[in-house]
Design an enzyme around this catalytic site. Structure first.
Site, PDB file in Angstrom:
ATOM      1  CB  SER A 138      -0.963  -0.065   1.185  1.00  0.00           C
ATOM      2  OG  SER A 138      -1.951   0.912   1.093  1.00  0.00           O
ATOM      3  CG  ASP A 293      -6.643  -2.461  -3.826  1.00  0.00           C
ATOM      4  OD1 ASP A 293      -7.024  -1.347  -3.401  1.00  0.00           O
ATOM      5  OD2 ASP A 293      -5.462  -2.842  -3.791  1.00  0.00           O
ATOM      6  CG  HIS A 323      -6.005  -1.681  -0.150  1.00  0.00           C
ATOM      7  ND1 HIS A 323      -5.053  -1.482  -1.115  1.00  0.00           N
ATOM      8  CD2 HIS A 323      -5.564  -1.052   0.951  1.00  0.00           C
ATOM      9  CE1 HIS A 323      -4.075  -0.750  -0.617  1.00  0.00           C
ATOM     10  NE2 HIS A 323      -4.374  -0.470   0.633  1.00  0.00           N
TER      11      HIS A 323
END
Length: 353
Positions: A138, A293, A323
């Site tokens: 991320s 995501d 995610h």
């Protein structure tokens, strides 16, 4: 709940979020030496396998996710232990400074400084200079990509062997790519939150979030330039566009918003925007994406950019992933099979290096 606490003045939403995500202190690990150190004044946690090794080991710099706002060494303790044990590597987890207290480029500079320090002292940790990898998920994937680009042209340090980008966020120009439209309300990262985090990291507040979501923050000429290059649905395979997406008309450009966010065009903040001359020098890459995501397309676009520039890419796509799934590995006793598959795909890639 965070909002309620913020309204009652007990603590801010962010403090509450950090408290919830703290992670429990784990006991000793029978297979690893673990120590907390500082690399160039940046706090790090080093994981070294106890087993005797035939020769120098792989070294992995790990930058955690959390929107540049959340996350800590403790939050990612289980993930880092797993990577170190399963791939028999020395892992350095980096505690970079968090937004909004520390704005861009603080997190990037901390990750770069820690990486440079490690590259200068590999021998001390029994690490092979030809097998050092940067890795992050991320926001950490964003930082790994930025550090990798910065070090690509450096001849005074060992070259990175690879970069591992786990559902990375790589641009803040277009929050209406197909994956943003399709997964706008899918946990753990909603479309609004992605823009909110990017703004907190850039300038410490989320003013103009609506304009940024609509795309009013980028001048038409830059929009055309970046669209022609990379940030465009045209560069995303058709099969990813079948689910709920509509082409959007142009939005009006608002100059004063651009003035406050123009650093979004810097590759250290949005690595997808780097020049080809930088991209073609990048090391072998592993990119993990999840179908559900908002950041899926950032990963797909970067995969194409790397491949177009002759960089070897291993791509792993979790069809049932969302995610943040990797950070939930063995979290509070529950885990998702696809998160474990994703983590093991990273371990398998590491073992191939």
């Amino acid at each position: 709940q965070g909002r309620i606490l913020e309204k009652t003045g007990l603590c801010s939403q962010i403090t509450f979020g950090r408290y919830v995500r703290q992670g429990r202190k784990l006991g000793l690990d029978p297979k690893l030496f673990i120590q907390d150190l500082q690399f160039n004044k940046v706090p790090v946690r080093v994981y070294q396998p106890k087993a005797i090794s035939d020769g120098p080991r792989r070294g992995i710099l790990f930058f955690h996710g959390g929107g540049w706002v959340f996350g800590s060494l403790d939050t990612y303790e289980k993930v880092c232990r797993y990577l170190s044990r399963e791939s028999d590597s020395v892992v350095v987890s980096v505690q970079y400074r968090l937004a909004p207290e520390h704005k861009y480029p603080a997190a990037y500079e901390d990750c770069l400084n820690a990486t440079q320090h490690f590259l200068q002292h590999l021998e001390h940790y029994g690490v092979d200079p030809a097998r050092v990898i940067v890795c992050g998920d991320s926001a950490g994937g964003n930082l790994a990509a930025a550090v990798s680009q910065t070090l690509a042209g450096r001849s005074d340090l060992p070259k990175l062997r690879a970069q591992i980008l786990i559902y990375p966020g790589l641009q803040a120009l277009d929050f209406n790519l197909p994956s943003y439209q399709q997964n706008r309300g899918v946990p753990l990262l909603f479309r609004e939150r992605a823009a909110f985090f990017a703004l907190l990291y850039l300038k410490g507040d989320a003013l103009h979030m609506q304009e940024v979501l609509e795309g009013s923050h980028i001048p038409p000429d830059l929009r055309v330039k970046y669209r022609k290059w990379w940030v465009s649905p045209d560069n995303i395979p058709e099969k990813f566009k079948v689910r709920g997406m509509k082409p959007l008309g142009p939005t009006d450009f608002i100059a004063e918003v651009y003035e406050t966010v123009k650093r979004f065009c810097e590759p250290n903040l949005c690595p997808l925007l780097a020049e080809d001359s930088v991209v073609h020098q990048l090391p072998e890459s592993f990119i993990l994406t999840c179908e559900y995501d908002v950041l899926r397309d950032d990963g797909l676009l970067y995969k194409k950019r790397l491949e177009d520039n002759g960089v070897r890419v291993t791509w792993y796509h979790l069809e049932d992933g969302f995610h943040g799934i990797i950070s939930l590995y063995d979290y509070c006793g529950f885990s998702f099979p696809s998160g474990k598959r994703g983590l093991d795909s990273v371990v398998n890639f590491l073992k191939s290096l």
